[in-house]
Design an enzyme around this catalytic site. Structure first.
Site, PDB file in Angstrom:
ATOM      1  N   GLU A  91      26.448  89.778   8.876  1.00 38.44           N
ATOM      2  CA  GLU A  91      25.990  89.818   7.488  1.00 38.44           C
ATOM      3  C   GLU A  91      24.851  90.818   7.358  1.00 38.44           C
ATOM      4  O   GLU A  91      24.043  90.990   8.273  1.00 38.44           O
ATOM      5  CB  GLU A  91      25.518  88.427   7.040  1.00 38.44           C
ATOM      6  CG  GLU A  91      26.657  87.432   6.907  1.00 38.44           C
ATOM      7  CD  GLU A  91      26.207  86.070   6.421  1.00 38.44           C
ATOM      8  OE1 GLU A  91      27.025  85.376   5.806  1.00 38.44           O
ATOM      9  OE2 GLU A  91      25.034  85.700   6.655  1.00 38.44           O
ATOM     10  N   CYS A 104      18.584  95.126   4.531  1.00 39.78           N
ATOM     11  CA  CYS A 104      18.262  94.241   5.656  1.00 39.78           C
ATOM     12  C   CYS A 104      19.398  94.357   6.675  1.00 39.78           C
ATOM     13  O   CYS A 104      20.516  93.896   6.425  1.00 39.78           O
ATOM     14  CB  CYS A 104      18.101  92.814   5.150  1.00 39.78           C
ATOM     15  SG  CYS A 104      17.610  91.643   6.435  1.00 39.78           S
ATOM     16  N   CYS A 111      22.560  85.837  18.001  1.00 41.75           N
ATOM     17  CA  CYS A 111      21.242  86.063  18.583  1.00 41.75           C
ATOM     18  C   CYS A 111      21.021  85.061  19.706  1.00 41.75           C
ATOM     19  O   CYS A 111      21.466  83.914  19.614  1.00 41.75           O
ATOM     20  CB  CYS A 111      20.157  85.898  17.518  1.00 41.75           C
ATOM     21  SG  CYS A 111      18.471  86.224  18.097  1.00 41.75           S
ATOM     22  N   CYS A 115      15.572  80.523  18.059  1.00 47.27           N
ATOM     23  CA  CYS A 115      14.582  79.959  17.136  1.00 47.27           C
ATOM     24  C   CYS A 115      15.234  78.830  16.349  1.00 47.27           C
ATOM     25  O   CYS A 115      16.256  79.018  15.693  1.00 47.27           O
ATOM     26  CB  CYS A 115      14.055  81.032  16.193  1.00 47.27           C
ATOM     27  SG  CYS A 115      13.208  82.388  17.047  1.00 47.27           S
ATOM     28  N   CYS A 118      16.234  79.066  12.493  1.00 47.01           N
ATOM     29  CA  CYS A 118      17.015  80.229  12.060  1.00 47.01           C
ATOM     30  C   CYS A 118      18.509  79.948  12.197  1.00 47.01           C
ATOM     31  O   CYS A 118      18.984  79.541  13.258  1.00 47.01           O
ATOM     32  CB  CYS A 118      16.631  81.444  12.898  1.00 47.01           C
ATOM     33  SG  CYS A 118      17.585  82.929  12.491  1.00 47.01           S
ATOM     34  N   GLU A 162      17.920  89.850  17.361  1.00 48.16           N
ATOM     35  CA  GLU A 162      16.574  90.316  17.699  1.00 48.16           C
ATOM     36  C   GLU A 162      16.681  91.813  18.002  1.00 48.16           C
ATOM     37  O   GLU A 162      17.288  92.207  19.008  1.00 48.16           O
ATOM     38  CB  GLU A 162      16.039  89.552  18.913  1.00 48.16           C
ATOM     39  CG  GLU A 162      14.865  90.204  19.634  1.00 48.16           C
ATOM     40  CD  GLU A 162      13.666  90.494  18.754  1.00 48.16           C
ATOM     41  OE1 GLU A 162      13.165  91.632  18.819  1.00 48.16           O
ATOM     42  OE2 GLU A 162      13.225  89.591  18.008  1.00 48.16           O
ATOM     43  N   LEU A 218       5.457  85.626  14.012  1.00 51.20           N
ATOM     44  CA  LEU A 218       4.546  84.847  14.858  1.00 51.20           C
ATOM     45  C   LEU A 218       4.732  83.344  14.635  1.00 51.20           C
ATOM     46  O   LEU A 218       5.075  82.603  15.555  1.00 51.20           O
ATOM     47  CB  LEU A 218       3.105  85.264  14.580  1.00 51.20           C
ATOM     48  CG  LEU A 218       2.025  84.618  15.450  1.00 51.20           C
ATOM     49  CD1 LEU A 218       2.228  84.948  16.917  1.00 51.20           C
ATOM     50  CD2 LEU A 218       0.633  85.055  14.995  1.00 51.20           C
ATOM     51  N   CYS A 335      15.278  84.974   4.410  1.00 45.42           N
ATOM     52  CA  CYS A 335      14.806  84.893   5.791  1.00 45.42           C
ATOM     53  C   CYS A 335      15.385  83.690   6.529  1.00 45.42           C
ATOM     54  O   CYS A 335      15.266  82.552   6.080  1.00 45.42           O
ATOM     55  CB  CYS A 335      13.279  84.811   5.785  1.00 45.42           C
ATOM     56  SG  CYS A 335      12.546  84.707   7.425  1.00 45.42           S
TER      57      CYS A 335
END
Length: 348
Positions: A91, A104, A111, A115, A118, A162, A218, A335
């Site tokens: 995407e 984007c 990935c 995380c 996500c 990433e 972060l 996000c």
């Protein structure tokens, strides 16, 4: 099949030389692909018919198709589901913020960073994207925008994957994006977002002639907490990441963007804000507070009053702290929401 859009400019020159052609033919191919967005030998009219036939016999370009297109009713952002040559899907999103149009871009199918907040992490890593697969997302977005006489103003590597985990292809894609004979973007308009792979971060700055903007996801100041939700902290602890950021050769007029996704009852207190301010003291940064998009993976967005209080703590400490707009949230394009479903029927 040898795919020419897997090659850098220099590799195209070498390939044409090996074919018995002058190296400048490689530069012609490069310009057709990345300056003009042409991936059909028949349309490359400054190449002889004989050469075009020879190229067609031995080479090709990866087939990348737009499978679905969704437009946000809230802000006009557009999410695209792309199918790659090997039938994997990714995407990519055109983020619309007034007159500003940001592409984007994804760098991986899935990935491996894991995380927990996500959606892409649910897929795991299937493979890295090739050079052309990265760059052609931008070309596809611009082709769609051209129908309305528009084009992308900015590029952010904040899509699936990433970016620094696919560093070699990322760097070559950035060179094409910045090249006057390629996509011709200014380095001021391109941003790479990372969760903090410090070794690769240093290497990116060493290898790129024109450093692009940097954003660091972060999200936590305490390494134990960060490690719980972002496993990358096991290899790259917070202290090591901050030390690396302090030593990067960031250009004087540029600031590192610190991204902080605000999760309800996890990292959204004023105490967290004070820790963050102490950690970043003296660094050339700006802070984006990202209101998390409620999802089905077990996290909720921080309350508005907590976000505002968090921002005030940072501003009182002298930081530029912004609450980032959640563009494309109603189409799962914001996000942490990208997730390329493999069954077309479930893509709703």
């Amino acid at each position: 099949m040898i795919y020419l859009d897997d090659f850098s400019k220099q590799e195209l020159e070498y390939e044409m030389n090996a074919l018995g052609e002058k190296p400048f033919r490689g530069r012609q191919l490069y310009k057709w692909m990345y300056s003009k967005g042409v991936f059909d030998f028949h349309e490359m009219t400054d190449l002889s018919r004989q050469l075009r036939q020879k190229l067609e016999e031995q080479y090709g370009f990866r087939n990348i198709g737009v499978i679905e297109k969704k437009q946000s009713k809230k802000d006009g952002s557009t999410k695209l589901l792309l199918e790659l040559e090997d039938k994997n899907r990714i995407e990519t999103v055109i983020l619309k913020d007034g007159e500003r149009l940001t592409g984007c871009v994804s760098t991986q199918v899935g990935c491996r960073m894991g995380c927990s907040f996500c959606s892409t992490a649910k897929i795991g890593l299937i493979r890295n994207l090739k050079i052309g697969e990265i760059v052609r997302q931008i070309i596809i977005m611009n082709k769609i925008l051209s129908e309305k006489d528009e084009k992308l103003s900015n590029i952010v590597f904040m899509g699936m994957g990433e970016p620094l985990d696919n560093l070699e292809n990322l760097n070559e894609a950035i060179r094409i994006i910045l090249d006057e004979s390629g996509l011709n973007f200014s380095h001021r308009k391109v941003t790479v977002s990372t969760c903090g792979m410090t070794d690769e971060l240093n290497k990116m700055y060493e290898e790129l002639d024109s450093p692009v903007n940097l954003a660091v996801s972060l999200n936590f100041t305490d390494n134990e907490m960060r490690q719980k939700y972002m496993p990358v902290s096991k290899k790259y602890p917070v202290k090591s990441l901050i030390a690396t950021l302090k030593n990067l050769p960031v250009q004087k007029r540029k600031r590192i963007t610190i991204e902080y996704v605000m999760l309800k009852d996890i990292n959204d207190t004023q105490k967290d804000a004070k820790y963050l301010a102490e950690m970043l003291r003296g660094m050339p940064v700006k802070i984006n507070l990202i209101v998390y998009n409620d999802s089905d993976i077990g996290f909720d967005s921080a309350a508005e009053k907590n976000v505002l209080a968090f921002q005030k703590v940072l501003q009182d400490k002298g930081f530029s702290a912004f609450i980032r707009k959640s563009l494309g949230s109603d189409i799962e394009g914001a996000c942490g929401q990208l997730y390329a479903r493999y069954n077309k029927k479930t893509y709703k």
